[in-house]
Structure formats: C-alpha cells, structure tokens
Design a protein around this motif. Structure first.
Motif, PDB file in Angstrom:
ATOM      1  N   THR A  67       0.814  -1.207   0.000  1.00  0.00           N
ATOM      2  CA  THR A  67       0.000   0.000   0.000  1.00  0.00           C
ATOM      3  C   THR A  67       0.851   1.261   0.000  1.00  0.00           C
ATOM      4  O   THR A  67       0.453   2.288  -0.539  1.00  0.00           O
ATOM      5  N   ARG A  68       2.043   1.183   0.585  1.00  0.00           N
ATOM      6  CA  ARG A  68       2.866   2.396   0.670  1.00  0.00           C
ATOM      7  C   ARG A  68       3.289   2.862  -0.738  1.00  0.00           C
ATOM      8  O   ARG A  68       3.069   4.012  -1.106  1.00  0.00           O
ATOM      9  N   LEU A  69       3.886   1.939  -1.488  1.00  0.00           N
ATOM     10  CA  LEU A  69       4.333   2.293  -2.841  1.00  0.00           C
ATOM     11  C   LEU A  69       3.159   2.822  -3.666  1.00  0.00           C
ATOM     12  O   LEU A  69       3.221   3.877  -4.296  1.00  0.00           O
ATOM     13  N   THR A  70       2.053   2.068  -3.632  1.00  0.00           N
ATOM     14  CA  THR A  70       0.878   2.450  -4.415  1.00  0.00           C
ATOM     15  C   THR A  70       0.347   3.819  -3.988  1.00  0.00           C
ATOM     16  O   THR A  70      -0.030   4.635  -4.828  1.00  0.00           O
ATOM     17  N   ALA A  89      -5.528   6.122   0.683  1.00  0.00           N
ATOM     18  CA  ALA A  89      -4.097   6.370   0.460  1.00  0.00           C
ATOM     19  C   ALA A  89      -3.528   7.238   1.576  1.00  0.00           C
ATOM     20  O   ALA A  89      -2.457   6.963   2.121  1.00  0.00           O
ATOM     21  N   VAL A  90      -4.278   8.293   1.946  1.00  0.00           N
ATOM     22  CA  VAL A  90      -3.787   9.183   2.988  1.00  0.00           C
ATOM     23  C   VAL A  90      -3.696   8.437   4.312  1.00  0.00           C
ATOM     24  O   VAL A  90      -2.691   8.516   5.034  1.00  0.00           O
ATOM     25  N   ARG A  91      -4.747   7.659   4.625  1.00  0.00           N
ATOM     26  CA  ARG A  91      -4.738   6.885   5.878  1.00  0.00           C
ATOM     27  C   ARG A  91      -3.550   5.929   5.881  1.00  0.00           C
ATOM     28  O   ARG A  91      -2.831   5.799   6.860  1.00  0.00           O
ATOM     29  N   ASN A  92      -3.332   5.280   4.754  1.00  0.00           N
ATOM     30  CA  ASN A  92      -2.214   4.338   4.663  1.00  0.00           C
ATOM     31  C   ASN A  92      -0.895   5.006   4.998  1.00  0.00           C
ATOM     32  O   ASN A  92      -0.101   4.491   5.778  1.00  0.00           O
ATOM     33  N   LEU A  93      -0.678   6.138   4.382  1.00  0.00           N
ATOM     34  CA  LEU A  93       0.617   6.787   4.594  1.00  0.00           C
ATOM     35  C   LEU A  93       0.754   7.249   6.041  1.00  0.00           C
ATOM     36  O   LEU A  93       1.817   7.185   6.631  1.00  0.00           O
ATOM     37  N   ARG A  94      -0.370   7.696   6.656  1.00  0.00           N
ATOM     38  CA  ARG A  94      -0.318   8.122   8.056  1.00  0.00           C
ATOM     39  C   ARG A  94       0.015   6.968   8.965  1.00  0.00           C
ATOM     40  O   ARG A  94       0.958   7.013   9.726  1.00  0.00           O
TER      41      ARG A  94
END
Ligand code: MTE
Ligand code: MO
Length: 416
Positions: A21-24, A182-187
């Motif tokens: 998920t991070r890369l994506t 995506a934002v939640r993932n990166l957080r």
C-alpha cells in the motif's frame, strides 16, 4: 495440490516484495496532483483551436455537451499557448514512469477473484478498467502524436479528447474512493513502520528483495527526471539540443534569421517555387464588398507592422519570440468592407497547399482584431524562407501553431 501451476488469479502468483500500500499510495498521490494539471491544460489546448468556430478547425463529432466550457481563446499573454502546451506535454511525458509503476503496483488486483463481490465492488471494478484503459490510451495517443508527427491526422483530437473525458470520469471516481485510503495508509504506516500482514497489496509469499521500496521509488523518480531532462528543452531555444526525446520540430532549420524550428517544409507540403513567384502568387481577400487580389509587392507597400511572437505547437515544442513583420489582418479586413465600424469578422485562411489537415484554419474576430495579428512577409529582418511560409504566413498572438497557416493564398472574411 503443490504441483498445480499458480495462476495470476492467485495472490501467490505475484511475488515482488515491492508491492504494498505504501508504494501504491505514494505513486497515486503524485498522479492525483499531476493528472488534473494534464486534464486542465489539455482542455485549454483544445479550446485554443477554436474548435466550435468552423469545421475547418475541428470536426469532433458530438462534442456539444463536452464542449460546454469552450470560450474564445484570448490573444494575451502572447505566450499563453506556449506555456500551456509546454506544461501539458512535458508533464505528460514526465509522468509516464509514475503511471506505469502505479499500474504495475496494483496489477494483481485486476486478476483478483471473485471478479465481482457486490454492486459497489462491481462498479468500482468497471471504473478501474476505464481508469487503466483510459489512462494508457490518452498517454499512448499523446506520445504517438508528439513523436510520430501527427500519426492520426484529423482523428487525434477526437481520440485524445474522448479518451481524456473517460479517463477523467474514472479518475475522479477512483480518487473519491481511494484518496482517503491512500492518505490513511501513509499516516498509519509512518506510525506503525513497515506494512503488516493486513496490507492487501503486499505479496503473501514475497521473493527476497533485490531493491528496497525506497530504491524502487528512486528508480521511478529517476526515470521521470530523465524524461523531463530530455523533453523540456523543446520549449526553449537555448536548451533545444538537450531535447533528445524530441525529434520535432522537423528538419534542421539551420542558422540565420529563418533559423528556427520548421514543422513541415515547403517540399513536404508540395509547395512549388513556380507557385510562389512574383508573377504567379496573388493573395485573394474576400469580404463584404467583394474580392481583392494583391501581389506580394502590393502587400509590402501597405503599412507594415512588427510583432514579437513565438511559434508554439500542440506537440509541445515552441520557439522563443521571433520578430515578424507584415500586414495587419485587421487592415486586410478593412480592404474588403470591415473598416472602422465595429469589430472585424472571423476569417478563414487557406494555404496554397492542396492536401493535408493544416492547409486551412479559422480565426476568431478577437484574433483578427489584435494589432499583433499579421500576415507576415518577413521574419527577424529577412524575407520569410520557403519553409516558414513564403510568400506570406499568418501569425497570431497566443494561438496554437496550427493556426499560423503558411503559404497563405486566400483570406475569407465572414461571420462564421
Ligand atoms: N499550410 C500549412 N501551414 C501550417 C502547417 C502546415 O502543415 N501547412 N503546419 C502548422 C503547424 S502544426 C505549426 S506548429 C506551424 C509551424 O510553423 P513553422 O514550421 O514555421 O515553425 O505551422 C503551421 N502552419
Ligand atoms: Mo503544430
């Protein structure tokens, strides 16, 4: 069981340890910023052709509804199209590695089973197909048009235009559904460190890594940087030699006053010297009060004006300002009954050229009225060269190159 081949529909088929998920999410957020800029500059570029003015400019069928936003393209600032199209093409080329990496990062999901789990899931998957297909389609048609010299004469606008709208619809759907994720993932990933078992995009049985995720991002970014560095020079005279990825514009222009980009040579357009000589060539001007025919010498006797304007092509390349000298389009309109009383009408410009999509173009009244809009006879102090449109060519501020018709033979002033 062990001997059965693993199919792409199985998560175990996909083994790269880079997916996750991070890369994506990182790649997705880059596109979230870049794609709207491409879309906006693309729509503006389309408007710049005055596509709803006359069929000679554009015959995109049924653009009616999608053409809701079209507006008369302004003539100021004079570098408007140069900037717009430079950004559109350079950014588009630069984003190619990001787009491809993003698609690669989620490709296992395209094969996931069951294909449809619910109505919402089904709709999401359809939008994904349109997103992937539309994205590849607009990028591919754009690159082919830039690199292969108008591969789709006449059909590029509709292909790229409709492709872009489909891409945008899918992109917006996808963004609404996915940006929060995506934002939640990166957080959470930043807090919790590397992906856990719950990462739906990570390979369940990854191969040993040969490069880190960070390394992969550098690789994609490096690819983008390389494309940028070998493309951006096409918009600047002094950087042109660095534009290795830009075979355009055309043949070597050589030096001297006429030593700037040539899109299509006189020879390629089928213009013969016998048609442009002092005895043969005449400009035909048609308007309210009839028809006027002028030799080049007669044109050169009219009041001449100078305008510093670039050539800026849809392909993204452009020249710096060149010093054009010639007769104002508004003065030519005045010759055939449109002097003084109110604004001049639109004009259809026709070239000596017999074949080819760009042998005609229509300009709007606001472009005709601009005092910098010329039928140019000279450039940078010299006679126009045959390749730049001798005996006469149109030059209009802020307009796309394609409306700067070369080897002009006829001007038809009328309300289009
Ligand atoms: N008659 C005619 N005029 C034409 C064209 C053409 O193919 N035929 N090409 C147009 C396009 S697409 C561009 S970008 C400019 C390029 O002008 P230049 O070759 O003088 O740089 O000319 C325009 N005028
Ligand atoms: Mo062009």
């Amino acid at each position: 069981m062990r001997d059965l081949p693993v199919l792409p529909t199985s998560p175990r088929f996909w083994r790269s340890p880079l997916r996750g998920t991070r890369l994506t999410s990182v790649l997705g957020l880059v596109l979230l910023v870049g794609v709207p800029v491409l879309f906006l500059t693309g729509l503006l570029s389309y408007a710049a052709y005055n596509p709803d003015l006359a069929p000679v400019n554009d015959t995109t069928p049924d653009k009616g509804l999608l053409g809701f936003y079209l507006f008369p393209w302004p003539t100021d600032p004079h570098w408007l199209y140069r900037l717009n199209q430079g950004v559109h093409v350079t950014l588009g080329v630069t984003l190619i590695p990001v787009l491809l990496a993003k698609l690669w990062s989620v490709v296992p999901r395209l094969f996931a089973l069951p294909p449809v789990r619910s109505l919402v899931h089904g709709l999401e998957r359809i939008s994904l197909l349109l997103l992937v297909g539309g994205g590849l389609f607009v990028f591919a048609t754009g690159v082919l048009n830039v690199q292969l010299d108008y591969l789709f004469p006449g059909s590029f606008y509709p292909l790229h235009f409709y492709g872009a709208w489909i891409f945008l619809a899918a992109f917006l759907t996808h963004a609404v559904l996915r940006v929060p994720v995506a934002v939640r993932n990166l957080r959470t990933l930043r807090k919790a460190g590397p992906q856990g078992r719950t990462d739906v995009l990570a390979a369940p049985e990854p191969d040993p890594p040969t490069v880190s995720r960070r390394g992969a991002l550098w690789f994609v970014g490096g690819g983008s940087a390389l494309l940028f560095a070998t493309t951006v020079g096409r918009s600047f005279d002094s950087l042109r030699p660095t534009a290795l990825l830009a075979p355009r514009g055309g043949p070597e222009p050589g030096g001297g006053p006429n030593g700037f980009q040539i899109n299509k040579t006189a020879a390629a357009a089928g213009i013969k010297a016998s048609e442009t000589g002092a005895d043969t060539w005449r400009l035909t001007v048609v308007g309210r009060t009839g028809t006027v025919r002028l030799s080049r010498a007669q044109l050169a006797e009219m009041p001449l004006h100078t305008a510093e304007l670039p050539i800026a092509c849809v392909e993204g390349w452009s020249t710096g300002d060149q010093r054009w000298r010639g007769v104002r389009l508004s003065d030519l309109a005045a010759l055939v009954g449109y002097g003084g009383d109110g604004p001049p009408p639109d004009v259809t410009v026709e070239s000596l050229q017999r074949r080819g999509a760009f042998r005609r173009g229509a300009l709007r009244a606001n472009q005709v009225a601009d005092p910098r809009s010329l039928l140019a006879l000279y450039v940078n102090g010299a006679r126009l060269s045959p390749d730049h449109g001798y005996p006469a060519r149109v030059i209009v501020p802020a307009a796309p190159g394609v409306l700067n018709t070369k080897w002009v033979a006829r001007l038809n002033f009328e309300r289009l």
